[in-house]
Design a protein around this motif. Structure first.
Motif, PDB file in Angstrom:
ATOM      1  N   THR A   9      41.679  30.526  30.203  1.00  0.00           N
ATOM      2  CA  THR A   9      40.460  30.996  30.854  1.00  0.00           C
ATOM      3  C   THR A   9      40.417  32.510  30.967  1.00  0.00           C
ATOM      4  OG1 THR A   9      40.951  29.116  32.230  1.00  0.00           O
ATOM      5  CG2 THR A   9      38.897  30.243  32.642  1.00  0.00           C
ATOM      6  N   THR A  10      41.564  33.120  31.312  1.00  0.00           N
ATOM      7  CA  THR A  10      41.588  34.583  31.405  1.00  0.00           C
ATOM      8  C   THR A  10      41.394  35.182  30.004  1.00  0.00           C
ATOM      9  OG1 THR A  10      43.007  34.433  33.347  1.00  0.00           O
ATOM     10  CG2 THR A  10      42.901  36.577  32.261  1.00  0.00           C
ATOM     11  N   ALA A  13      37.801  35.297  29.246  1.00  0.00           N
ATOM     12  CA  ALA A  13      37.139  36.421  29.921  1.00  0.00           C
ATOM     13  C   ALA A  13      37.498  37.756  29.283  1.00  0.00           C
ATOM     14  CB  ALA A  13      37.503  36.417  31.399  1.00  0.00           C
ATOM     15  N   VAL A  86      32.909  30.862  33.072  1.00  0.00           N
ATOM     16  CA  VAL A  86      33.756  32.035  32.804  1.00  0.00           C
ATOM     17  C   VAL A  86      32.893  33.233  32.394  1.00  0.00           C
ATOM     18  CG1 VAL A  86      35.569  32.983  31.309  1.00  0.00           C
ATOM     19  CG2 VAL A  86      35.811  30.684  32.238  1.00  0.00           C
ATOM     20  N   THR A  90      32.602  36.642  34.483  1.00  0.00           N
ATOM     21  CA  THR A  90      32.927  37.949  33.895  1.00  0.00           C
ATOM     22  C   THR A  90      31.783  38.935  34.118  1.00  0.00           C
ATOM     23  OG1 THR A  90      34.065  36.675  32.180  1.00  0.00           O
ATOM     24  CG2 THR A  90      33.913  39.029  31.827  1.00  0.00           C
ATOM     25  N   ASN A 130      34.992  31.481  40.785  1.00  0.00           N
ATOM     26  CA  ASN A 130      36.431  31.208  40.622  1.00  0.00           C
ATOM     27  C   ASN A 130      36.869  30.022  41.485  1.00  0.00           C
ATOM     28  OD1 ASN A 130      38.231  32.200  38.782  1.00  0.00           O
ATOM     29  ND2 ASN A 130      38.839  33.995  39.974  1.00  0.00           N
ATOM     30  N   LEU A 133      36.013  27.016  39.575  1.00  0.00           N
ATOM     31  CA  LEU A 133      36.944  26.809  38.454  1.00  0.00           C
ATOM     32  C   LEU A 133      38.292  26.267  38.932  1.00  0.00           C
ATOM     33  CD1 LEU A 133      36.275  29.983  36.270  1.00  0.00           C
ATOM     34  CD2 LEU A 133      36.018  27.611  35.515  1.00  0.00           C
ATOM     35  N   VAL A 140      40.174  32.547  36.634  1.00  0.00           N
ATOM     36  CA  VAL A 140      40.349  33.777  35.879  1.00  0.00           C
ATOM     37  C   VAL A 140      41.131  34.756  36.741  1.00  0.00           C
ATOM     38  CG1 VAL A 140      39.135  35.718  34.812  1.00  0.00           C
ATOM     39  CG2 VAL A 140      38.250  33.399  34.555  1.00  0.00           C
TER      40      VAL A 140
END
Ligand SMILES: [Fe+2]
Ligand SMILES: [Fe+2]
Length: 351
Positions: A9-10, A13, A86, A90, A130, A133, A140
């Motif tokens: 996920t990060t 982003a 995501v 972002t 977040n 998520l 993230v």
């Protein structure tokens, strides 16, 4: 709780494609010199409203947050929904980082207070997504993102055009989904959509602030800058069109026809932008839709060439880049309509 573990996920982003949300930096010293006295009578009520912090308690999971399990979604929908979350996160966080830095670097009381309040709102928005998520055991890493994501430099006037549009388009997107789900509650497959109505009023206010900032200097919306305004209108609108069309399952689950939805959102943004822009996109020109489709096709071909590992794929990169440039230029060349901006700037979120 669901058990999906996805440490990508990060990375999602962090992604740097033509349509992925970016982080921005600007000339904060120049921004610090902005004098709002010429628009003070419209500025003060907006700041007062933001100070009252109408959404202070809004971004909390209440009993309205129904039980939800990401694993109940079809894999295609789950992937697109996570991508939607995501990418939204972002964008929200990108605003937070940009606005917060102004507060840190500036001395101008008016500007710093505004940017601090906008950063406050965007941090809440990003944090709330977040939280959603996390229910899928994914989130993230915002600290990592702040340190490692590439920052794009924009001069303040480009920040005004781009951020004004993304705030207003953000409003239009959230309110259109919210109104649609009000009429079709059975398509509301995730509780987060219930939060969109008050949420988008924050974005509306942020957009109002940029509209006012643009009014502090008439040069920003006249002369050669009109060509830049058109550039940002076309680029922001085309990006949204391409991004949304990459999520067919997500829109199907919401019961939304993507073409209808995008047309609705873009027309609403255009209507709102009459408060400050001297031109507007001519949505009724049949070439506009044809041009958007052409840009999308060219962007997909460019994306495929860029990701390709084969030599033939790589060789296609220059030609697909050229095609994309031509498709964008043709969209840009469609005549815009003139608009006479009203005396007073401020609008209300009435949609
Ligand atoms: Fe936001
Ligand atoms: Fe915003």
């Amino acid at each position: 709780m669901s058990t999906i573990v996805d440490d990508n996920t990060t990375d999602m982003a962090m992604e740097e494609t033509l349509i992925s949300p970016r982080f921005y930096t600007t000339n904060y010293k120049e921004l610090d010199k902005v004098d709002v006295s010429s628009i003070r009578n419209e500025w003060d009520p907006l700041i007062k409203e933001m100070r009252s912090d109408p959404n202070k308690k809004h971004f909390q999971k209440t009993s309205a947050w129904d039980d939800f399990d990401f694993e109940d979604l079809e894999p295609g929908l789950r992937k697109e929904f996570i991508d939607f979350l995501v990418s939204s996160l972002t964008s929200e966080f990108s605003g937070c980082v940009l606005y917060k830095e102004m507060k840190r670097q500036g001395n101008n009381e008016d500007i710093c207070e505004l940017f601090a309040m906008m950063a406050r709102d965007e941090a809440r928005h990003a944090g709330f997504i977040n939280d959603a998520l996390r229910e899928a055991n994914i989130a993230v890493n915002l600290g990592f993102l702040t340190r490692k994501k590439k920052y794009t430099y924009f001069a303040p006037k480009f920040i005004y055009y781009a951020t004004y549009l993304s705030e207003k388009i953000g409003y239009a997107r959230y309110i259109t989904i919210y109104r649609h789900l009000e009429k079709n509650p059975s398509a509301r497959f995730h509780p987060i959509f219930k939060w969109f109505e008050k949420w988008c009023n924050d974005e509306f206010r942020h957009g109002e602030a940029f509209a006012l900032l643009m009014r502090t200097d008439p040069k920003l919306t006249s002369g050669l800058n009109v060509y830049w305004i058109k550039f940002f209108l076309v680029a922001v609108y085309a990006t949204m069109y391409v991004r949304d069309h990459a999520r067919p399952e997500f829109h199907k689950a919401l019961g939304v026809d993507i073409d209808w939805y995008d047309d609705q959102v873009l027309r609403m943004t255009t209507e709102i932008s009459r408060q400050v822009f001297p031109i507007e996109i001519d949505h009724d020109n049949p070439k506009w839709m044809i041009g958007l489709k052409r840009v999308r096709k060219a962007m997909l071909a460019y994306g495929r060439a860029k990701q390709s590992k084969s030599i033939i794929g790589k060789l296609k990169l220059p030609i697909t880049a050229l095609n994309l440039g031509v498709a964008f230029a043709r969209l840009y060349a469609i005549p815009a309509k003139k608009n006479i901006v009203p005396q007073s700037v401020r609008l209300q979120p009435i949609y």
